[in-house]
Design a protein around this motif. Structure first.
Motif, mmCIF file in Angstrom:
data_model
loop_
_atom_site.group_PDB
_atom_site.id
_atom_site.type_symbol
_atom_site.label_atom_id
_atom_site.label_comp_id
_atom_site.label_asym_id
_atom_site.label_seq_id
_atom_site.Cartn_x
_atom_site.Cartn_y
_atom_site.Cartn_z
ATOM 1 N N LYS A 238 0.830 -1.204 0.000
ATOM 2 C CA LYS A 238 0.000 0.000 0.000
ATOM 3 C C LYS A 238 0.868 1.259 0.000
ATOM 4 N N THR A 239 1.990 1.219 0.725
ATOM 5 C CA THR A 239 2.918 2.356 0.733
ATOM 6 C C THR A 239 3.470 2.614 -0.660
ATOM 7 N N VAL A 240 3.856 1.527 -1.346
ATOM 8 C CA VAL A 240 4.431 1.662 -2.686
ATOM 9 C C VAL A 240 3.400 2.170 -3.685
ATOM 10 N N LYS A 241 2.161 1.668 -3.587
ATOM 11 C CA LYS A 241 1.166 2.033 -4.599
ATOM 12 C C LYS A 241 0.805 3.517 -4.570
ATOM 13 N N THR A 242 0.996 4.167 -3.423
ATOM 14 C CA THR A 242 0.682 5.600 -3.354
ATOM 15 C C THR A 242 1.634 6.445 -4.196
ATOM 16 N N ALA A 243 2.785 5.881 -4.556
ATOM 17 C CA ALA A 243 3.789 6.648 -5.299
ATOM 18 C C ALA A 243 3.268 7.130 -6.641
ATOM 19 N N VAL A 244 2.450 6.322 -7.299
ATOM 20 C CA VAL A 244 1.935 6.711 -8.622
ATOM 21 C C VAL A 244 0.424 6.485 -8.697
ATOM 22 N N ASN A 245 -0.254 6.520 -7.535
ATOM 23 C CA ASN A 245 -1.698 6.317 -7.483
ATOM 24 C C ASN A 245 -2.089 4.996 -8.151
ATOM 25 N N ALA A 246 -1.373 3.936 -7.773
ATOM 26 C CA ALA A 246 -1.553 2.627 -8.397
ATOM 27 C C ALA A 246 -2.481 1.764 -7.548
ATOM 28 N N THR A 247 -2.610 0.488 -7.911
ATOM 29 C CA THR A 247 -3.391 -0.499 -7.168
ATOM 30 C C THR A 247 -2.452 -1.591 -6.670
ATOM 31 N N ILE A 248 -2.976 -2.455 -5.796
ATOM 32 C CA ILE A 248 -2.182 -3.593 -5.309
ATOM 33 C C ILE A 248 -1.780 -4.491 -6.476
ATOM 34 N N ASN A 249 -2.679 -4.697 -7.438
ATOM 35 C CA ASN A 249 -2.343 -5.521 -8.605
ATOM 36 C C ASN A 249 -1.224 -4.892 -9.424
ATOM 37 N N ASP A 250 -1.217 -3.556 -9.534
ATOM 38 C CA ASP A 250 -0.112 -2.874 -10.223
ATOM 39 C C ASP A 250 1.206 -3.161 -9.511
ATOM 40 N N VAL A 251 1.181 -3.054 -8.175
ATOM 41 C CA VAL A 251 2.401 -3.298 -7.400
ATOM 42 C C VAL A 251 2.860 -4.744 -7.561
ATOM 43 N N LEU A 252 1.918 -5.692 -7.514
ATOM 44 C CA LEU A 252 2.267 -7.102 -7.697
ATOM 45 C C LEU A 252 2.943 -7.321 -9.034
ATOM 46 N N PHE A 253 2.377 -6.749 -10.095
ATOM 47 C CA PHE A 253 2.948 -6.922 -11.431
ATOM 48 C C PHE A 253 4.330 -6.279 -11.510
ATOM 49 N N ALA A 254 4.493 -5.107 -10.867
ATOM 50 C CA ALA A 254 5.799 -4.443 -10.858
ATOM 51 C C ALA A 254 6.831 -5.280 -10.104
ATOM 52 N N VAL A 255 6.421 -5.871 -8.990
ATOM 53 C CA VAL A 255 7.316 -6.721 -8.206
ATOM 54 C C VAL A 255 7.748 -7.932 -9.022
ATOM 55 N N ILE A 256 6.812 -8.530 -9.747
ATOM 56 C CA ILE A 256 7.144 -9.686 -10.588
ATOM 57 C C ILE A 256 8.102 -9.274 -11.712
ATOM 58 N N SER A 257 7.844 -8.130 -12.342
ATOM 59 C CA SER A 257 8.718 -7.650 -13.424
ATOM 60 C C SER A 257 10.130 -7.423 -12.914
ATOM 61 N N SER A 258 10.226 -6.712 -11.791
ATOM 62 C CA SER A 258 11.542 -6.416 -11.222
ATOM 63 C C SER A 258 12.224 -7.680 -10.728
ATOM 64 N N GLY A 259 11.467 -8.560 -10.056
ATOM 65 C CA GLY A 259 12.052 -9.784 -9.521
ATOM 66 C C GLY A 259 12.586 -10.702 -10.605
ATOM 67 N N ILE A 260 11.855 -10.812 -11.711
ATOM 68 C CA ILE A 260 12.330 -11.667 -12.809
ATOM 69 C C ILE A 260 13.589 -11.070 -13.435
ATOM 70 N N SER A 261 13.637 -9.742 -13.591
ATOM 71 C CA SER A 261 14.858 -9.102 -14.107
ATOM 72 C C SER A 261 16.043 -9.382 -13.183
ATOM 73 N N ARG A 262 15.824 -9.297 -11.876
ATOM 74 C CA ARG A 262 16.879 -9.592 -10.912
ATOM 75 C C ARG A 262 17.363 -11.035 -11.075
ATOM 76 N N TYR A 263 16.411 -11.949 -11.212
ATOM 77 C CA TYR A 263 16.773 -13.358 -11.326
ATOM 78 C C TYR A 263 17.543 -13.625 -12.628
ATOM 79 N N LEU A 264 17.087 -13.036 -13.727
ATOM 80 C CA LEU A 264 17.774 -13.230 -15.003
ATOM 81 C C LEU A 264 19.165 -12.618 -14.975
ATOM 82 N N ASP A 265 19.337 -11.522 -14.227
ATOM 83 C CA ASP A 265 20.668 -10.943 -14.046
ATOM 84 C C ASP A 265 21.612 -11.956 -13.420
ATOM 85 N N PHE A 266 21.080 -12.710 -12.462
ATOM 86 C CA PHE A 266 21.905 -13.693 -11.758
ATOM 87 C C PHE A 266 22.164 -14.928 -12.609
#
Length: 460
Positions: A238-266
């Motif tokens: 909820k703290t993160v979603k306020t940054a761009v007036n997003a939703t929990i689903n937006d944050v979940l999708f962003a977390v998945i996008s970032s997490g997969i990029s992190r994993y592929l980096d490794f």
């Protein structure tokens, strides 16, 4: 023809009985106190679950091969499996996940000689696993049914709180400028409908994601599985979603996008070019009232929120970016933009209608092949079910966690999230010969959220 009293399966139910799409949902419930087997059986006998005809019916086929539900007598002992011994010497969570991983490639484990559900009691781990065939209903239906048997921990007579539908009012007698604005919105919506529907059709038929170290493919649903759990604080989301007036689903999708990029980096720092697109397949609830539903509404045949499988699919593209060159909140901005456009495009409804049309005209076999094909052409699956907002109990035993996963798919990566009482657990199911370290991948997702939160807090 079926016998008197038989009920025909829905098109979606028939789809989930096909070899290519056979799916079993696993609802995982952790308990605070030890499990009392006879009490569990008593609760099941008196539950709303056994008031629903699909849970007291056999799946049978008539002479033409058409499936029907046929009422039968329930023997609770045939549906409850008690596992007394501890599942290995590993920690509680890992032991439970290993057991789930084995169940995930055992979609034939539900015998057609009895109604298509089971309850596994992991006594040493104080954990209950409901195995329910997807032909009986989707995650929203099943969660709503389960919650009807639960009570609030701080108010033993009250049912759990279920998310209410939001309403939007519209002003009458619009001005000419608002009419022009609405006309422009209509054009934009039609454009997104065309673009995303075309993209969906092409993904079904021809276009494949580029190969990466997390790609699955035909036959991967039969490969051995591993499962890890990523845990998130809903307050952090909820703290993160306020940054761009997003939703929990937006944050979940962003977390998945970032997490997969992190994993592929490794895993493959030089294997993918920066900005390459991978595609997730997300399941979207299509009931008129979003969120969980009152069970009484789901049981009404004329309700827009009725029981069964009522969901569509949308394609969610993610873009690989090297973690050391990316602003964490850029993932959130991209996620919000993508999901906002998807909502306007009616892509989920389109996919549902197309599936229904194919089922009714060409039959379940062809429909299952199309669904299997789009799974093979994409990279991962996402689902998210909103659970109860407060702590609850079942049979007087407090529930410590809610989780869910499903049978293996051609994807090497399947993500199922359920929220409960201030936290969200995401089951990270992988084909272990392709992604051997799901615990590290789960940590990539957790770290992605924490980094976004730190970025937001630094700007306050």
């Amino acid at each position: 023809m079926g016998e008197r009293g038989d009920e025909a399966l829905t098109p979606a139910g028939r789809l989930f009985l096909q070899k290519e799409m056979k799916q079993v949902i696993h609802c995982v419930i952790g308990l605070k106190n030890p499990i009392h087997v006879e009490l569990v059986k008593s609760e099941v006998r008196n539950s709303t679950m056994l008031q629903h005809p699909r849970f007291t019916s056999l799946m049978v086929r008539d002479k033409r091969g058409v499936e029907h539900w046929r009422p039968t007598q329930i023997d609770i002992d045939r549906h409850v499996r008690v596992i007394d011994e501890a599942l290995g010497e590993e920690g509680n969570e890992r032991a439970i996940n290993n057991y789930l991983a084995e169940l995930s490639i055992d979609s034939d484990g539900l015998s057609m000689e009895k109604p298509l559900w089971e309850i596994h009691l992991l006594m040493a781990h104080k954990c209950i696993i409901f195995r329910i065939h997807h032909a009986l209903g989707d995650g929203i239906s099943l969660m709503s049914m389960f919650l009807a048997s639960c009570r609030k921990l701080n108010d033993p007579q009250a049912l759990p709180t279920i998310a209410a539908a939001s309403t939007t009012s519209h002003t009458s007698n619009p001005s000419s400028s608002s009419i022009l604005f609405n006309f422009w919105n209509l054009l934009v919506t039609l454009w997104f409908c065309f673009v995303f529907s075309l993209d969906f059709i092409l993904k079904c038929l021809w276009i494949c994601d580029p190969k990466s170290t997390i790609s699955g493919g035909a036959g991967v649903e039969l490969w051995p599985r591993k499962i890890a759990t990523a845990t998130f604080s809903l307050q952090d989301m909820k703290t993160v979603k306020t940054a761009v007036n997003a939703t929990i689903n937006d944050v979940l999708f962003a977390v998945i996008s970032s997490g997969i990029s992190r994993y592929l980096d490794f895993r493959a720092p030089n294997g993918l070019r920066d900005g390459v697109q991978l595609t997730g397949l997300a399941m979207v609830n299509l009931r008129k009232q979003p969120g969980l539903q009152e069970l009484s509404n789901l049981m009404k045949s004329n309700s827009g929120a009725r029981w069964g499988n009522k969901f569509g699919m949308i394609l969610l593209p993610i873009y690989y970016h090297r973690s050391n060159t990316s602003d964490p909140l850029e993932y959130l901005k991209r996620a919000k933009t993508t999901i906002d456009r998807k909502k306007r495009s009616l892509e989920a409804s389109f996919s549902y209608k197309i599936g229904d049309l194919v089922m009714s005209t060409l039959g379940p076999k062809f429909a299952s092949l199309l669904n299997y094909r789009i799974l093979c052409h994409t990279t991962f699956t996402i689902s998210n079910v909103v659970g109860p907002q407060e702590e609850i109990m079942i049979g007087g035993n407090p529930i410590t966690f809610f989780r869910a996963n499903n049978s293996a798919l051609p994807h090497a990566l399947i993500l199922n999230m359920v929220s409960y009482a201030g936290r969200a657990d995401m089951q990270v199911q992988v084909a272990k010969d392709i992604i051997p370290d799901p615990e590290f991948l789960a940590k990539c997702f957790e770290d992605a959220l924490l980094e976004m939160k730190e970025q937001v807090m630094a700007k306050i």
